[in-house]
Write a protein that holds these residues in place. Structure first.
Motif, PDB file in Angstrom:
ATOM      1  N   CYS A 156       0.848  -1.182   0.000  1.00  0.00           N
ATOM      2  CA  CYS A 156       0.000   0.000   0.000  1.00  0.00           C
ATOM      3  C   CYS A 156       0.886   1.236   0.000  1.00  0.00           C
ATOM      4  O   CYS A 156       2.026   1.200   0.455  1.00  0.00           O
TER       5      CYS A 156
ATOM      6  N   ALA B 204      -3.888  -9.023   2.305  1.00  0.00           N
ATOM      7  CA  ALA B 204      -4.958  -8.483   1.452  1.00  0.00           C
ATOM      8  C   ALA B 204      -4.363  -7.542   0.419  1.00  0.00           C
ATOM      9  O   ALA B 204      -3.333  -6.910   0.628  1.00  0.00           O
ATOM     10  N   SER B 205      -5.010  -7.480  -0.728  1.00  0.00           N
ATOM     11  CA  SER B 205      -4.537  -6.573  -1.771  1.00  0.00           C
ATOM     12  C   SER B 205      -5.208  -5.209  -1.670  1.00  0.00           C
ATOM     13  O   SER B 205      -4.741  -4.240  -2.239  1.00  0.00           O
ATOM     14  N   ALA B 206      -6.324  -5.118  -0.926  1.00  0.00           N
ATOM     15  CA  ALA B 206      -7.021  -3.837  -0.759  1.00  0.00           C
ATOM     16  C   ALA B 206      -6.337  -3.019   0.337  1.00  0.00           C
ATOM     17  O   ALA B 206      -5.850  -3.568   1.328  1.00  0.00           O
ATOM     18  N   CYS B 207      -6.274  -1.739   0.111  1.00  0.00           N
ATOM     19  CA  CYS B 207      -5.650  -0.829   1.083  1.00  0.00           C
ATOM     20  C   CYS B 207      -6.714   0.089   1.680  1.00  0.00           C
ATOM     21  O   CYS B 207      -7.706   0.411   1.034  1.00  0.00           O
ATOM     22  N   THR B 208      -6.476   0.499   2.908  1.00  0.00           N
ATOM     23  CA  THR B 208      -7.399   1.380   3.624  1.00  0.00           C
ATOM     24  C   THR B 208      -6.657   2.647   4.019  1.00  0.00           C
ATOM     25  O   THR B 208      -5.532   2.580   4.536  1.00  0.00           O
ATOM     26  N   ASP B 209      -7.305   3.789   3.778  1.00  0.00           N
ATOM     27  CA  ASP B 209      -6.707   5.062   4.192  1.00  0.00           C
ATOM     28  C   ASP B 209      -6.670   5.149   5.711  1.00  0.00           C
ATOM     29  O   ASP B 209      -7.603   4.724   6.392  1.00  0.00           O
TER      30      ASP B 209
ATOM     31  N   ALA C  64      -2.702  -2.067   4.642  1.00  0.00           N
ATOM     32  CA  ALA C  64      -3.455  -3.216   4.127  1.00  0.00           C
ATOM     33  C   ALA C  64      -4.641  -3.476   5.053  1.00  0.00           C
ATOM     34  O   ALA C  64      -4.515  -3.428   6.271  1.00  0.00           O
ATOM     35  N   ALA C  65      -5.789  -3.706   4.449  1.00  0.00           N
ATOM     36  CA  ALA C  65      -7.007  -3.928   5.226  1.00  0.00           C
ATOM     37  C   ALA C  65      -6.881  -5.161   6.113  1.00  0.00           C
ATOM     38  O   ALA C  65      -7.418  -5.205   7.208  1.00  0.00           O
TER      39      ALA C  65
ATOM     40  N   THR D 106      -1.676   4.833   3.832  1.00  0.00           N
ATOM     41  CA  THR D 106      -2.645   3.736   3.801  1.00  0.00           C
ATOM     42  C   THR D 106      -2.017   2.487   4.396  1.00  0.00           C
ATOM     43  O   THR D 106      -0.791   2.365   4.497  1.00  0.00           O
TER      44      THR D 106
END
Length: 168
Positions: A2, A13-18, A8-9, A6
């Motif tokens: 990420c 995981a490939s999705a990132c979270t601010d 990693a959720a 940000t």
């Protein structure tokens, strides 16, 4: 990975979270958002650095997203302050977000009264001394309001006049 600001959720995981406002992730490899220290803020989500609150404002607790103005009667003299400080007796701050207290010795309210004081900490204004313009008054202590009287009175020409030889 990420980007900075940000995380990693979840692990792997490939999705990132601010990161939320008030927190930062300084590096792209950060695994958790970190609260900004008291006295600093991160105003926006996905921040990478915390910013000091300017003098006159504070962030009392860690994780703040905005600085708070000091109330009238109080100051924050330095940047990155965590608490506002009351002006001491004899001083005042008549507006919010002040960085210095002003002396009641220099207070003016537009009236023809030369002496002012404040006895309380955290004053927003100064009070006129009761002895203002009183015959024989020399000064008024700016932190107590106690009048100091002249030892002897002189007439308007500056000549001693025994008829006014008295204390105020």
């Amino acid at each position: 990975d990420c980007g900075a600001g940000t995380i990693a959720a979840a692990a792997g995981a490939s999705a990132c979270t601010d990161c939320a406002a008030g927190t930062i992730a300084a590096a792209a490899t950060s695994t958790a958002c970190t609260d900004c220290a008291a006295g600093t803020i991160a105003a926006d989500a996905a921040s990478t650095v915390c910013t000091d609150c300017v003098a006159g404002t504070i962030a009392a607790a860690a994780g703040a997203s905005a600085c708070t103005d000091c109330a009238a009667g109080t100051i924050a003299a330095a940047a990155a302050s965590t608490a506002c400080t009351d002006c001491e007796a004899g001083y005042y701050a008549d507006a919010e977000a002040m960085t210095v207290c002003s002396s009641c010795e220099n207070y003016e309210d537009g009236e023809d009264r030369p002496y002012y004081y404040s006895v309380e900490d955290g004053a927003v204004t100064c009070d006129a001394c009761a002895c203002n313009n009183q015959k024989g008054t020399d000064t008024c202590a700016f932190a107590t309001g106690i009048c100091t009287c002249k030892e002897l009175y002189n007439d308007a020409r500056g000549i001693f006049d025994p008829d006014i030889d008295q204390r105020c």
